[in-house]
Write a protein that holds these residues in place. Structure first.
Motif, mmCIF file in Angstrom:
data_model
loop_
_atom_site.group_PDB
_atom_site.id
_atom_site.type_symbol
_atom_site.label_atom_id
_atom_site.label_comp_id
_atom_site.label_asym_id
_atom_site.label_seq_id
_atom_site.Cartn_x
_atom_site.Cartn_y
_atom_site.Cartn_z
ATOM 1 N N ALA A 1 0.844 -1.207 0.000
ATOM 2 C CA ALA A 1 0.000 0.000 0.000
ATOM 3 C C ALA A 1 0.873 1.249 0.000
ATOM 4 C CB ALA A 1 -0.923 -0.008 1.219
ATOM 5 N N VAL A 2 1.936 1.240 0.771
ATOM 6 C CA VAL A 2 2.865 2.387 0.792
ATOM 7 C C VAL A 2 3.521 2.551 -0.578
ATOM 8 C CG1 VAL A 2 4.977 3.296 1.823
ATOM 9 C CG2 VAL A 2 3.290 2.147 3.271
ATOM 10 N N ALA A 3 3.900 1.435 -1.199
ATOM 11 C CA ALA A 3 4.543 1.499 -2.524
ATOM 12 C C ALA A 3 3.576 2.047 -3.576
ATOM 13 C CB ALA A 3 5.036 0.118 -2.931
ATOM 14 N N PHE A 4 2.302 1.643 -3.485
ATOM 15 C CA PHE A 4 1.315 2.171 -4.436
ATOM 16 C C PHE A 4 1.123 3.675 -4.231
ATOM 17 C CE2 PHE A 4 -0.745 -0.957 -7.151
ATOM 18 C CZ PHE A 4 -0.221 -2.156 -6.686
ATOM 19 N N ARG A 5 1.363 4.170 -3.016
ATOM 20 C CA ARG A 5 1.219 5.613 -2.763
ATOM 21 C C ARG A 5 2.448 6.381 -3.248
ATOM 22 N NH1 ARG A 5 1.511 6.857 3.312
ATOM 23 N NH2 ARG A 5 3.739 6.707 2.788
ATOM 24 N N ASP A 6 3.644 5.762 -3.048
ATOM 25 C CA ASP A 6 4.886 6.533 -3.205
ATOM 26 C C ASP A 6 5.731 6.200 -4.435
ATOM 27 O OD1 ASP A 6 4.114 7.553 -0.789
ATOM 28 O OD2 ASP A 6 5.528 6.358 0.404
ATOM 29 N N ASP A 7 5.535 5.025 -5.034
ATOM 30 C CA ASP A 7 6.485 4.550 -6.047
ATOM 31 C C ASP A 7 5.889 4.689 -7.449
ATOM 32 O OD1 ASP A 7 8.662 1.655 -6.265
ATOM 33 O OD2 ASP A 7 7.940 2.990 -7.848
ATOM 34 N N VAL A 8 6.444 5.572 -8.241
ATOM 35 C CA VAL A 8 5.852 5.878 -9.554
ATOM 36 C C VAL A 8 5.931 4.680 -10.505
ATOM 37 C CG1 VAL A 8 7.946 6.813 -10.646
ATOM 38 C CG2 VAL A 8 5.690 7.691 -11.316
ATOM 39 N N VAL B 1 5.514 1.559 -9.548
ATOM 40 C CA VAL B 1 4.365 0.722 -9.134
ATOM 41 C C VAL B 1 3.070 1.333 -9.675
ATOM 42 C CG1 VAL B 1 3.008 -0.021 -7.120
ATOM 43 C CG2 VAL B 1 5.514 -0.255 -7.117
ATOM 44 N N GLN B 2 2.948 2.655 -9.549
ATOM 45 C CA GLN B 2 1.730 3.337 -10.038
ATOM 46 C C GLN B 2 1.581 3.173 -11.551
ATOM 47 O OE1 GLN B 2 2.745 7.218 -8.676
ATOM 48 N NE2 GLN B 2 2.464 6.676 -6.516
ATOM 49 N N ALA B 3 2.694 3.340 -12.273
ATOM 50 C CA ALA B 3 2.644 3.227 -13.738
ATOM 51 C C ALA B 3 2.290 1.806 -14.159
ATOM 52 C CB ALA B 3 3.989 3.638 -14.327
ATOM 53 N N GLY B 4 2.878 0.816 -13.484
ATOM 54 C CA GLY B 4 2.583 -0.587 -13.816
ATOM 55 C C GLY B 4 1.106 -0.895 -13.628
ATOM 56 N N ALA B 5 0.525 -0.365 -12.547
ATOM 57 C CA ALA B 5 -0.905 -0.608 -12.296
ATOM 58 C C ALA B 5 -1.760 0.028 -13.380
ATOM 59 C CB ALA B 5 -1.284 -0.056 -10.922
ATOM 60 N N ARG B 6 -1.400 1.256 -13.786
ATOM 61 C CA ARG B 6 -2.193 1.930 -14.834
ATOM 62 C C ARG B 6 -2.048 1.205 -16.163
ATOM 63 N NH1 ARG B 6 -3.122 8.351 -16.178
ATOM 64 N NH2 ARG B 6 -4.363 7.972 -18.063
ATOM 65 N N GLN C 1 -7.155 -0.206 -3.828
ATOM 66 C CA GLN C 1 -6.169 0.728 -4.400
ATOM 67 C C GLN C 1 -6.745 1.458 -5.595
ATOM 68 O OE1 GLN C 1 -4.284 0.587 -7.494
ATOM 69 N NE2 GLN C 1 -5.536 -1.150 -8.181
ATOM 70 N N HIS C 2 -7.671 0.813 -6.315
ATOM 71 C CA HIS C 2 -8.304 1.479 -7.468
ATOM 72 C C HIS C 2 -9.219 2.609 -6.999
ATOM 73 C CE1 HIS C 2 -9.843 2.005 -11.496
ATOM 74 N NE2 HIS C 2 -11.060 1.916 -11.038
ATOM 75 N N ILE C 3 -10.023 2.322 -5.989
ATOM 76 C CA ILE C 3 -10.939 3.352 -5.468
ATOM 77 C C ILE C 3 -10.137 4.526 -4.898
ATOM 78 C CG2 ILE C 3 -12.646 3.849 -3.659
ATOM 79 C CD1 ILE C 3 -13.585 0.887 -4.020
ATOM 80 N N ARG D 1 -4.620 8.028 -4.529
ATOM 81 C CA ARG D 1 -3.974 7.115 -3.595
ATOM 82 C C ARG D 1 -3.394 7.820 -2.349
ATOM 83 N NH1 ARG D 1 -1.982 4.527 -8.472
ATOM 84 N NH2 ARG D 1 -3.059 2.543 -8.888
ATOM 85 N N ALA D 2 -3.772 9.067 -2.118
ATOM 86 C CA ALA D 2 -3.230 9.779 -0.942
ATOM 87 C C ALA D 2 -3.658 9.089 0.346
ATOM 88 C CB ALA D 2 -3.716 11.226 -0.943
ATOM 89 N N ASP D 3 -4.832 8.441 0.316
ATOM 90 C CA ASP D 3 -5.360 7.829 1.552
ATOM 91 C C ASP D 3 -5.253 6.305 1.526
ATOM 92 O OD1 ASP D 3 -8.966 7.623 0.817
ATOM 93 O OD2 ASP D 3 -7.170 7.173 -0.390
ATOM 94 N N ILE D 4 -4.449 5.761 0.608
ATOM 95 C CA ILE D 4 -4.443 4.305 0.416
ATOM 96 C C ILE D 4 -4.018 3.529 1.673
ATOM 97 C CG2 ILE D 4 -2.121 4.287 -0.559
ATOM 98 C CD1 ILE D 4 -2.975 1.958 -2.361
ATOM 99 N N VAL D 5 -3.087 4.067 2.453
ATOM 100 C CA VAL D 5 -2.631 3.331 3.637
ATOM 101 C C VAL D 5 -3.766 3.214 4.658
ATOM 102 C CG1 VAL D 5 -1.023 3.393 5.597
ATOM 103 C CG2 VAL D 5 -0.203 3.879 3.275
ATOM 104 N N GLU D 6 -4.516 4.288 4.808
ATOM 105 C CA GLU D 6 -5.663 4.257 5.745
ATOM 106 C C GLU D 6 -6.747 3.322 5.217
ATOM 107 O OE1 GLU D 6 -4.235 6.956 4.530
ATOM 108 O OE2 GLU D 6 -3.149 7.586 6.359
#
Ligand SMILES: CCC[C@@H]1OCC(CO)=C1C(=O)O
Length: 214
Positions: free
Chosen positions: A114-121, A123-128, A185-187, A194-199
């Motif tokens: 979850a932290v990686a999805f928030r901070d790691d571009v 990881v974010q690019a791979g998901a998109r 993570q999608h929502i 993804r600013a609130d993904i950890v919560e």
């Protein structure tokens, strides 16, 4: 003495006594810079609205220089998605050093994901890019299956040591965790970038692991 070149990803040891092979090391460094620029653009604009020219401009290189490392925009997308997935075995190795139980290892893997999805571009690019699979004329890694396999292994070990709730089937529970995390993570991405993904994962993951623990 062997040391790890900070720039290359995945980390590569070079013989510090002789120093890096300048040409080869420069090429690896450039390749990593191109990949990161592509990830930043794919994450922000998606595959269709990113051109190789955009990537080249971002790293102040010519298109030809980029094509030397990646022959097409599709090959850039494949590399970004592959680097996305390469993060998770590394994460597992890090967590394994903490000597947690299999169930706690599974929980910690997803917490840190979850932290990686928030901070790691990357990881974010791979998901998109995985969402944009139909638009990408290349063979991308199959999504979700690696996480399902990793979590099935950990939950099977948890069941075997009596820490999984009676009647919970490890593979089914792993698929549920993957579905829960993917949806969460999608929502979070759509609503809050993804600013609130950890919560959000603390809620979803908390409920799911509450249901899974013996
Ligand atoms: C851990 C849940 C699965 C994970 O969430 C986003 C995404 C991108 O496709 C995933 C994957 O392919 O494994």
């Amino acid at each position: 003495a062997a040391c790890t070149s900070a720039t290359a990803f995945p980390a590569r040891t070079i013989d510090c006594a002789r120093g890096p092979a300048p040409k080869q090391d420069r090429s690896i460094r450039t390749k990593a810079l191109v990949l990161r620029a592509a990830a930043e653009l794919f994450a922000a604009r998606g595959f269709r609205h990113t051109s190789v020219k955009d990537v080249a401009d971002r790293v102040e290189m010519t298109k030809g220089a980029v094509y030397f490392h990646y022959p097409s925009k599709e090959s850039l997308a494949v590399a970004v998605v592959e680097h996305h997935y390469a993060r998770w075995p590394e994460l597992l190795e890090e967590i394994r050093e903490e000597g947690l139980s299999p169930l706690d290892t599974a929980a910690e893997m997803l917490n840190r994901a979850a932290v990686a999805f928030r901070d790691d571009v990357v990881v974010q690019a791979g998901a998109r890019l995985q969402l944009e699979r139909p638009e990408i004329d290349a063979t991308l890694p199959t999504p979700y299956v690696d996480w399902t396999e990793l979590l099935t292994g950990l939950l099977t070990a948890a069941r075997d040591e009596g820490r999984l709730r009676e009647g919970v089937e490890p593979a089914a529970a792993a698929r549920s965790l993957v579905a829960g995390f993917f949806g969460m993570q999608h929502i979070s991405d759509v609503l809050e970038h993804r600013a609130d993904i950890v919560e959000r994962w603390r809620e979803v993951g908390g409920l799911m692991f509450f249901a899974l623990r013996a």
